[in-house]
Design an enzyme around this catalytic site. Structure first.
Site, PDB file in Angstrom:
ATOM      1  N   SER A 169       0.824  -1.204   0.000  1.00 16.22           N
ATOM      2  CA  SER A 169       0.000   0.000   0.000  1.00 16.22           C
ATOM      3  C   SER A 169       0.864   1.262   0.000  1.00 16.22           C
ATOM      4  O   SER A 169       1.545   1.544  -0.971  1.00 16.22           O
ATOM      5  CB  SER A 169      -0.961  -0.039   1.189  1.00 16.22           C
ATOM      6  OG  SER A 169      -2.048   0.823   0.986  1.00 16.22           O
ATOM      7  N   LYS A 221     -19.097  19.489  10.584  1.00 15.79           N
ATOM      8  CA  LYS A 221     -17.905  19.769  11.377  1.00 15.79           C
ATOM      9  C   LYS A 221     -17.467  18.564  12.200  1.00 15.79           C
ATOM     10  O   LYS A 221     -16.273  18.402  12.475  1.00 15.79           O
ATOM     11  CB  LYS A 221     -18.152  20.978  12.293  1.00 15.79           C
ATOM     12  CG  LYS A 221     -16.897  21.505  12.976  1.00 15.79           C
ATOM     13  CD  LYS A 221     -15.865  21.946  11.960  1.00 15.79           C
ATOM     14  CE  LYS A 221     -14.603  22.465  12.618  1.00 15.79           C
ATOM     15  NZ  LYS A 221     -13.555  22.804  11.654  1.00 15.79           N
TER      16      LYS A 221
END
Length: 338
Positions: A169, A221
């Site tokens: 990865s 948020k």
């Protein structure tokens, strides 16, 4: 051509290459979506990507021409690399530095590796870099920072990436910045993909009498916060974020390994392979550390170089919050909450 002029031209070429890559990805996407049906009605539609002082225009459907242009620009970049490397003084071909990247990649490791890359770049006695990677990957941001710094270094000094165990990865992402990748035949490589980890402890909090009061300035948020689940809209937003990181990963592999995008996607299932299974594609060749050094010496044009090694940065890696990762899922569990 002066070094400063080469850098200026190289910057222009890289910007143009990025723009063309974006256009190419857009066209590949539209070919396999409902939007393609609409485009069939008007073959003259143009896709425009605005960059500073650069406008790229390409007729839709002409992906072959775009791919050819990308390959042409990549060849120009290789030529400019050679021009910059030839500017190095003769004594620069005397030393190889081994730069180890060991373990999961976080901000602390990125800070350490980037500072070492800057030292290597300024040291004229260093003629090449052996990037020794033993890593499952890590956080998206730090991985991309290291990759970009190595790409800039590769314009002036040859880099060979080596792994004896695993470069998965994000570890493999970074390896794609090198000129060559050498791996032990049974080393794991690949796992091209992105993972998003989200903690949903809402029921745990409720069962233990924990109430979380949140005051926020916008409805997104606290997206990804562990005290609540994701909304369907937020899930879609995160999918788009992950896909953006994934496309960036694909582009790095395609460019670094000189593979077309379709071939790159064939290896982008998240799977890892033994290096011997992907010799000639995901890795250039198989061998040990000494063989990797030999390959680097050939790139440097020397028969025997002095080899020095940096210390590896030890990190206390842990996944403490919702995060985007370049890391296989089987490694993630060990690092959750440290």
């Amino acid at each position: 051509m002066e070094k400063g002029e080469v850098w200026k031209y190289l910057t222009f070429i890289l910007t143009l290459l990025l723009a063309l890559a974006i256009v190419s990805n857009v066209l590949l996407y539209t070919q396999n979506s409902e939007l393609q049906k609409a485009l069939m009605k008007n073959r003259t539609t143009e896709v425009k990507v605005e960059m500073p002082n650069i406008t790229v225009q390409a007729p839709t459907g002409n992906i072959t021409a775009l791919q050819a242009k990308i390959e042409e620009l990549q060849m120009q970049i290789e030529y400019l690399k050679e021009q910059l490397r030839e500017k190095q003084p003769a004594e620069a071909n005397t030393t190889i530095v081994i730069l180890p990247i060991m373990g999961p990649i976080d901000e602390a490791m990125a800070l350490d590796i980037v500072s070492k890359i800057r030292e290597i770049k300024e040291n004229e006695s260093i003629g090449g870099v052996l990037l020794w990677i033993e890593s499952p990957g890590g956080y998206v941001g730090p991985v991309r920072v290291i990759y970009k710094e190595l790409k800039k270094l590769s314009y002036e000094k040859p880099i060979v990436a080596y792994t004896g165990g695993y470069a998965d990865s994000g570890g493999y992402f970074i390896a794609c910045a090198a000129d060559k990748i050498i791996a032990d035949p049974l080393a794991e490589v690949g796992s091209i993909g992105v993972l998003y980890v989200h903690y949903d402890l809402e029921q745990y909090y409720a069962q233990n009498g924990i109430k979380v009061n949140v005051f926020k300035t916008g409805k997104y948020k606290d997206m990804g916060a562990e005290w609540r689940d994701l909304t369907p809209e937020e899930r879609e937003m995160i999918k788009n974020i992950i896909d953006t990181y994934f496309q960036d990963f694909l582009q790095a592999v395609s460019e670094g390994r000189h593979l077309n995008m379709n071939t790159t996607k064939e290896y982008a299932t998240g799977q890892t392979w033994f290096a011997t299974e992907v010799k000639g594609t995901l890795v250039d060749d198989t061998g040990d550390l000494d063989y990797a050094i030999k390959v680097l010496e050939e790139l440097m044009g020397v028969k025997s170089a002095r080899v020095i090694m940096y210390d590896a940065q030890k990190t206390d890696f842990g996944i403490y919050e919702s995060s985007s990762l370049y890391m296989p899922a089987n490694y993630v569990y060990s690092y959750i909450r440290g």
